[in-house]
Design an enzyme around this catalytic site. Sequence first.
Site, PDB file in Angstrom:
ATOM      1  NE  ARG A  84      -4.031  -2.055   1.978  1.00 17.80           N
ATOM      2  CZ  ARG A  84      -4.010  -3.009   2.907  1.00 17.80           C
ATOM      3  NH1 ARG A  84      -3.172  -2.918   3.927  1.00 17.80           N
ATOM      4  NH2 ARG A  84      -4.814  -4.033   2.820  1.00 17.80           N
TER       5      ARG A  84
ATOM      6  CE  LYS B 206      -1.116  14.241 -13.450  1.00 15.94           C
ATOM      7  NZ  LYS B 206      -1.476  14.757 -14.789  1.00 15.94           N
TER       8      LYS B 206
ATOM      9  CD  GLU C 286       5.509  16.425 -21.740  1.00 15.45           C
ATOM     10  OE1 GLU C 286       4.904  17.484 -21.493  1.00 15.45           O
ATOM     11  OE2 GLU C 286       4.964  15.290 -21.725  1.00 15.45           O
TER      12      GLU C 286
ATOM     13  CE  LYS D 294       4.840  17.693 -13.233  1.00 18.79           C
ATOM     14  NZ  LYS D 294       5.000  16.490 -14.044  1.00 18.79           N
TER      15      LYS D 294
ATOM     16  CD  GLU E 109      -4.521  16.485 -14.037  1.00 23.08           C
ATOM     17  OE1 GLU E 109      -3.309  16.204 -14.094  1.00 23.08           O
ATOM     18  OE2 GLU E 109      -5.358  16.090 -14.834  1.00 23.08           O
TER      19      GLU E 109
ATOM     20  NE  ARG F 175       0.229  17.239 -11.619  1.00 18.27           N
ATOM     21  CZ  ARG F 175       0.921  16.377 -10.907  1.00 18.27           C
ATOM     22  NH1 ARG F 175       0.737  16.297  -9.605  1.00 18.27           N
ATOM     23  NH2 ARG F 175       1.822  15.596 -11.475  1.00 18.27           N
TER      24      ARG F 175
ATOM     25  CG  ASN G 125      -3.182  17.235 -18.431  1.00 15.36           C
ATOM     26  OD1 ASN G 125      -2.177  16.547 -18.220  1.00 15.36           O
ATOM     27  ND2 ASN G 125      -4.195  17.284 -17.571  1.00 15.36           N
TER      28      ASN G 125
ATOM     29  CG  HIS H  85      -0.200  15.969 -22.382  1.00 16.06           C
ATOM     30  ND1 HIS H  85       0.556  17.085 -22.667  1.00 16.06           N
ATOM     31  CD2 HIS H  85       0.641  15.097 -21.769  1.00 16.06           C
ATOM     32  CE1 HIS H  85       1.784  16.897 -22.219  1.00 16.06           C
ATOM     33  NE2 HIS H  85       1.873  15.697 -21.680  1.00 16.06           N
TER      34      HIS H  85
ATOM     35  CG  HIS I 200      -2.448  11.140 -23.617  1.00 14.65           C
ATOM     36  ND1 HIS I 200      -2.970  11.413 -22.376  1.00 14.65           N
ATOM     37  CD2 HIS I 200      -1.104  11.222 -23.463  1.00 14.65           C
ATOM     38  CE1 HIS I 200      -1.982  11.659 -21.518  1.00 14.65           C
ATOM     39  NE2 HIS I 200      -0.851  11.562 -22.161  1.00 14.65           N
TER      40      HIS I 200
ATOM     41  CG  HIS J  96       4.304  11.231 -23.783  1.00 13.46           C
ATOM     42  ND1 HIS J  96       2.930  11.174 -23.661  1.00 13.46           N
ATOM     43  CD2 HIS J  96       4.702  12.280 -23.014  1.00 13.46           C
ATOM     44  CE1 HIS J  96       2.522  12.145 -22.845  1.00 13.46           C
ATOM     45  NE2 HIS J  96       3.576  12.822 -22.436  1.00 13.46           N
TER      46      HIS J  96
HETATM   47  P1  NAD Z   1      11.176   6.244 -22.201  1.00 14.08           P
HETATM   48  O1  NAD Z   1      11.223   6.105 -20.747  1.00 14.08           O
HETATM   49  O2  NAD Z   1      10.547   5.143 -22.994  1.00 14.08           O
HETATM   50  O3  NAD Z   1      12.649   6.475 -22.736  1.00 14.08           O
HETATM   51  C1  NAD Z   1      12.853   6.551 -24.132  1.00 14.08           C
HETATM   52  C2  NAD Z   1      13.977   5.602 -24.570  1.00 14.08           C
HETATM   53  O4  NAD Z   1      15.222   6.155 -24.145  1.00 14.08           O
HETATM   54  C3  NAD Z   1      13.900   4.206 -23.934  1.00 14.08           C
HETATM   55  O5  NAD Z   1      14.240   3.265 -24.932  1.00 14.08           O
HETATM   56  C4  NAD Z   1      14.983   4.252 -22.853  1.00 14.08           C
HETATM   57  O6  NAD Z   1      15.531   2.975 -22.594  1.00 14.08           O
HETATM   58  C5  NAD Z   1      16.013   5.154 -23.485  1.00 14.08           C
HETATM   59  N1  NAD Z   1      16.878   5.866 -22.565  1.00 14.08           N
HETATM   60  C6  NAD Z   1      16.557   6.386 -21.354  1.00 14.08           C
HETATM   61  N2  NAD Z   1      17.591   7.090 -20.851  1.00 14.08           N
HETATM   62  C7  NAD Z   1      18.596   6.998 -21.737  1.00 14.08           C
HETATM   63  C8  NAD Z   1      19.901   7.532 -21.794  1.00 14.08           C
HETATM   64  N3  NAD Z   1      20.366   8.343 -20.843  1.00 14.08           N
HETATM   65  N4  NAD Z   1      20.670   7.226 -22.868  1.00 14.08           N
HETATM   66  C9  NAD Z   1      20.193   6.451 -23.871  1.00 14.08           C
HETATM   67  N5  NAD Z   1      18.955   5.936 -23.898  1.00 14.08           N
HETATM   68  C10 NAD Z   1      18.152   6.214 -22.840  1.00 14.08           C
HETATM   69  O7  NAD Z   1      10.426   7.585 -22.668  1.00 14.08           O
HETATM   70  P2  NAD Z   1      10.405   9.068 -22.078  1.00 14.08           P
HETATM   71  O8  NAD Z   1      10.253   9.928 -23.267  1.00 14.08           O
HETATM   72  O9  NAD Z   1      11.500   9.319 -21.127  1.00 14.08           O
HETATM   73  O10 NAD Z   1       9.048   9.070 -21.230  1.00 14.08           O
HETATM   74  C11 NAD Z   1       7.795   8.899 -21.844  1.00 14.08           C
HETATM   75  C12 NAD Z   1       6.813   8.370 -20.829  1.00 14.08           C
HETATM   76  O11 NAD Z   1       6.693   9.311 -19.749  1.00 14.08           O
HETATM   77  C13 NAD Z   1       5.424   8.154 -21.369  1.00 14.08           C
HETATM   78  O12 NAD Z   1       4.966   6.895 -20.966  1.00 14.08           O
HETATM   79  C14 NAD Z   1       4.603   9.246 -20.722  1.00 14.08           C
HETATM   80  O13 NAD Z   1       3.263   8.882 -20.547  1.00 14.08           O
HETATM   81  C15 NAD Z   1       5.317   9.418 -19.407  1.00 14.08           C
HETATM   82  N6  NAD Z   1       5.114  10.726 -18.764  1.00 14.08           N
HETATM   83  C16 NAD Z   1       4.775  10.738 -17.459  1.00 14.08           C
HETATM   84  C17 NAD Z   1       4.600  11.953 -16.800  1.00 14.08           C
HETATM   85  C18 NAD Z   1       4.289  11.985 -15.340  1.00 14.08           C
HETATM   86  O14 NAD Z   1       4.089  13.076 -14.791  1.00 14.08           O
HETATM   87  N7  NAD Z   1       4.256  10.856 -14.669  1.00 14.08           N
HETATM   88  C19 NAD Z   1       4.772  13.160 -17.494  1.00 14.08           C
HETATM   89  C20 NAD Z   1       5.119  13.116 -18.832  1.00 14.08           C
HETATM   90  C21 NAD Z   1       5.289  11.871 -19.467  1.00 14.08           C
HETATM   91  N1  GLY Z   2       2.705  15.821 -16.916  1.00 17.62           N
HETATM   92  C1  GLY Z   2       1.508  16.348 -16.346  1.00 17.62           C
HETATM   93  C2  GLY Z   2       1.490  16.364 -14.859  1.00 17.62           C
HETATM   94  O1  GLY Z   2       2.422  15.925 -14.211  1.00 17.62           O
HETATM   95  O2  GLY Z   2       0.533  16.804 -14.293  1.00 17.62           O
END
Ligand code: NAD
Ligand code: GLY
Length: 360
Positions: free
Chosen positions: A123, A145, A187, A223, A233, A237, A241, A244, A248, A260
């Site tokens: 939990r 998030k 972003e 942020k 949110e 917040r 988006n 987005h 999405h 993304h």
């Molecule tokens: P990702 O985590 O898939 O990374 C992209 C690629 O880069 C992967 O293949 C990874 O292995 C590689 N990689 C990572 N670090 C590296 C490095 N230093 N050198 C070489 N390769 C590397 O994608 P992302 O763009 O980082 O994140 C996208 C995700 O984040 C989506 O799922 C999206 O929904 C999520 N997201 C979440 C939030 C949140 O607030 N939680 C906000 C925005 C996006």
């Molecule tokens: N990436 C949107 C949020 O964290 O609210």
Amino acid sequence: MAEYRQIPVNTDPAYTVTIGPGLLKDCGPRLRAIMNPCRMAVVTDNTVAPLYLDTVLQSLAASGFDAFSVTFPAGEGSKNFTTLSAILERLAAERLTRSDCVIALGGGVVGDMAGFAAACYLRGIRYVQMPTTLLAAVDSSVGGKTAIDLAAGKNLAGAFLQPAAVLCDTDCLKTLPPEIFADGAAEAVKTGVLTSPELFALFESGNLTAMPEEAIAQCVAYKAGVVERDEREQGERKLLNLGHTIGHAIEKCSGYTIPHGHAVAAGLAIMARSAAALGEMTPAAIERRDAERICATLSRLGLPISTEYPPDALAGAALSDKKRSGDSITIVIPQEIGQCRLNSIPVGALLFTIRAGWRA
Ligand code: NAD
Ligand code: GLY
């Protein structure tokens, strides 16, 4: 220990985002300063592991932490129940307790997966974000998030859980392929459009690869403020988006083959053109051609400003978006660079909004 930029996030619990080069090899002493020695599950993917896992494990061990790793295949395709279940079973097999900790070492996918696993296990146990992509550095590692994707859509199962700390080692950005660096730029540009013409100018005419720390620090500071005021949110917040809902939908239509950041860029471009076409932009923004500047800046950073998926397909895919509430959906309208507003519209009106800014 070297001096780094530090940005406090005053949520409950409060934590600090530390930004700078070489942080991963310093992570043990940094974490030892805020927690007692414990077991650490370092969750990462199979691209990041060969690059940075040993550095992290060695630094943790040298500071008295008992660390092990949990690795899953890289990519959005892993952001699902199968991976979540494998991580949770491993945490249980290792008998992690509530006084132990999970580390998310990787991009946004690792951050979302490890964070959601930490939120579910027993939990909820502590976790630490160590972002290795620009996207994770400027956005996803901060704010708590966490989520996985469902067949019905993006990020549809998840939880809010603030990390205990964020250690952002900017040296990691040096190994990013350009197109993955660009995902983070999307972003970052979004944040500039939301908050400040000065930040936007860094992306419009500056060299982001040469000075990522400044951009990361400004995006995180903005942020952090939004999350402090509206952690769950309920209002402000939602502004984060921007781009987005359409982004999405593009990801979903592509079967998650479009990353993304690229999808958000196209979504932001569509929203900017739509706002200009529908008279939502201020007279000053129209005069400065803000919509064109947003699109030109995204293009300059190697990002798409259009999509092959037609407006009706995007509007249909957006029907399962989290931002829908009953028969209405909240969209973010760019009024000018540095100023956006929320608008709740009937779901049926989304197609009209998309059509006004859509380009093939
Ligand atoms: P990702 O985590 O898939 O990374 C992209 C690629 O880069 C992967 O293949 C990874 O292995 C590689 N990689 C990572 N670090 C590296 C490095 N230093 N050198 C070489 N390769 C590397 O994608 P992302 O763009 O980082 O994140 C996208 C995700 O984040 C989506 O799922 C999206 O929904 C999520 N997201 C979440 C939030 C949140 O607030 N939680 C906000 C925005 C996006
Ligand atoms: N990436 C949107 C949020 O964290 O609210």
